[in-house]
Design a protein around this motif. Structure first.
Motif, mmCIF file in Angstrom:
data_model
loop_
_atom_site.group_PDB
_atom_site.id
_atom_site.type_symbol
_atom_site.label_atom_id
_atom_site.label_comp_id
_atom_site.label_asym_id
_atom_site.label_seq_id
_atom_site.Cartn_x
_atom_site.Cartn_y
_atom_site.Cartn_z
ATOM 1 N N PRO A 31 1.172 -1.588 -0.029
ATOM 2 C CA PRO A 31 0.300 0.255 -0.121
ATOM 3 C C PRO A 31 0.916 1.532 0.097
ATOM 4 C CG PRO A 31 -1.196 -1.346 1.016
ATOM 5 C CD PRO A 31 0.735 -2.180 1.055
ATOM 6 N N PHE A 32 1.969 1.608 0.821
ATOM 7 C CA PHE A 32 2.309 2.419 1.270
ATOM 8 C C PHE A 32 3.370 2.459 -0.253
ATOM 9 C CE2 PHE A 32 1.955 0.050 4.657
ATOM 10 C CZ PHE A 32 0.529 0.811 5.719
ATOM 11 N N ALA A 35 -4.400 -0.857 -2.525
ATOM 12 C CA ALA A 35 -3.640 0.367 -1.768
ATOM 13 C C ALA A 35 -4.050 -0.138 -0.843
ATOM 14 C CB ALA A 35 -2.900 1.364 -1.944
ATOM 15 N N TYR A 36 -5.819 0.751 -0.117
ATOM 16 C CA TYR A 36 -6.893 0.719 0.231
ATOM 17 C C TYR A 36 -7.505 -0.957 0.743
ATOM 18 C CZ TYR A 36 -6.244 5.911 0.749
ATOM 19 O OH TYR A 36 -6.203 7.501 1.117
ATOM 20 N N SER A 76 2.647 2.227 11.253
ATOM 21 C CA SER A 76 3.957 3.414 10.927
ATOM 22 C C SER A 76 4.752 2.654 9.687
ATOM 23 C CB SER A 76 5.372 2.653 11.980
ATOM 24 O OG SER A 76 5.466 0.874 11.807
ATOM 25 N N LEU A 77 4.392 1.751 9.167
ATOM 26 C CA LEU A 77 5.045 1.651 7.649
ATOM 27 C C LEU A 77 4.776 3.231 6.824
ATOM 28 C CD1 LEU A 77 3.705 -1.780 7.267
ATOM 29 C CD2 LEU A 77 6.310 -0.793 7.849
ATOM 30 N N PRO A 137 6.601 8.854 1.355
ATOM 31 C CA PRO A 137 7.938 10.031 1.135
ATOM 32 C C PRO A 137 8.669 9.100 0.679
ATOM 33 C CG PRO A 137 7.409 10.442 3.495
ATOM 34 C CD PRO A 137 6.484 9.103 2.683
ATOM 35 N N VAL A 138 8.922 8.148 1.117
ATOM 36 C CA VAL A 138 10.981 7.288 0.638
ATOM 37 C C VAL A 138 10.376 6.496 -0.704
ATOM 38 C CG1 VAL A 138 11.956 5.619 0.724
ATOM 39 C CG2 VAL A 138 10.548 6.953 2.828
#
Length: 356
Positions: free
Chosen positions: A20-21, A249-250, A267-268, A273-274
């Protein structure tokens, strides 16, 4: 990790947690060129409504149950208004009014709010290592998203010299990004209550449809020229953001959020942004500064600390017993006391099974 994946029995199961991230970060890169050619609320609706339909189609193919009863629809509607309408609306309007770097920092700081809500509502163990990881995560995404000159000016001139800058920023629209972050945090917590009455996958689909309708309704009244200036490349970017950055993703995120540690999962988000930065460097030739590389390093350390906080503090067994007590599932001690009925042993709530 605090999030249990043994039920998947797949060699690539950990990648599903990161997916997702990764998709959100790459979707942000894809959307950079679309924003000037469309309107924010229309774009937010595009990311929700079609994605919700896709999720419901997949849920039907997987034979997932549909919501039943007024309680289920009430929780889904509340979930839709908070995580759909408010989150996507604030996010879209905030992206237009703020810099991408600062906006990313503020939206991706929501794990702090999730951690506080989870501690209050579900008594999730955070501890010293967890709070340290959250602090390093916010520091890391700040180094990634904020301009280098801001950070260097902060250390050169001190806090008082930068207060005026922050006041000017909040006057321009960063407060909308903060509201978006809070909306997403509340939505992440709400999925736990939604899943008491209905399936998490179908709930995610319906919440995207119900949450997207007001966005398109408001857009039709307040906005104009929503799609007239979009070119073929823009529609491809919107399609990627809708299918991969929203539907997949959702769907994965809220499936995982329905069980396991919300603090660990949230936390993931620091990875978003990375990924956006790395793929911006790859496809848009954006150069990473030394401060940004430091931010990437701190972000990865923070995720490790948060997800290994019980092991590092030596309280893994205590946390497991507390989790069993909270979810009211039979513990090992209870199972041993009922030897005549060994089938009472079951997967904990934090070990979801994916239906075929």
């Amino acid at each position: 990790m605090q999030l249990k994946l043994s039920a998947f029995r797949l060699p690539f199961a950990p990648l599903l947690l990161i997916a997702p991230f990764f998709l959100w970060g790459t979707a942000m890169v894809a959307m950079k060129g679309v924003i000037p050619h469309t309107t924010p609320l229309f774009m937010a609706g595009v990311r929700l409504l079609p994605a919700g339909v896709l999720i419901l189609i997949v849920a039907a193919l997987m034979d997932r149950s549909q919501p039943q009863g007024w309680a289920a629809w009430l929780w889904i509607t509340l979930f839709a208004l908070v995580d759909g309408t408010l989150f996507q609306g604030f996010l879209a309007e905030g992206l237009v009014r703020t810099s991408a770097g600062l906006g990313s920092v503020m939206i991706d700081s929501q794990p702090l709010a999730v951690a506080l809500l989870s501690l209050w509502l579900f008594q999730e163990h955070i501890g010293f290592w967890g709070w340290l990881g959250l602090g390093l995560g916010v520091t890391g995404i700040s180094l990634i998203g904020l301009p280098d000159e801001w950070i260097l000016h902060f250390f050169d001139s001190g806090v008082n010299a930068t207060v005026g800058n922050w006041q000017d920023l909040f006057a321009s629209g960063e407060w909308l990004m903060l509201l978006a972050a809070l909306s997403m945090a509340v939505g992440t917590v709400l999925i736990r209550f939604v899943c008491k009455y209905t399936d998490p996958v179908t709930a995610t689909g319906w919440h995207m449809i119900i949450g997207g309708l007001p966005l398109w309704g408001i857009s039709s009244v307040l906005e104009s020229q929503q799609w007239q200036n979009l070119v073929a490349a823009d529609w491809i970017a919107l399609s990627y953001a809708t299918i991969f950055g929203s539907a997949i993703a959702y769907g994965l995120f809220f499936y995982f959020a329905s069980s396991g540690s919300l603090t660990s999962l949230s936390s993931l988000t620091f990875l978003t942004p990375v990924f956006a930065l790395l793929f911006g460097n790859l496809f848009l030739s954006e150069v990473l500064s030394s401060l940004q590389w430091t931010g990437v390093f701190l972000t990865l350390i923070s995720i490790y600390l948060i997800n290994q906080r019980d092991t590092l503090s030596g309280k893994q067994n205590i946390a497991s017993v507390e989790e069993n007590t909270t979810t009211q599932q039979p513990t090992v001690l209870e199972a041993s006391a009922k030897k005549s009925n060994p089938v009472t042993l079951s997967l904990r709530e934090s070990e979801p099974e994916i239906s075929p």
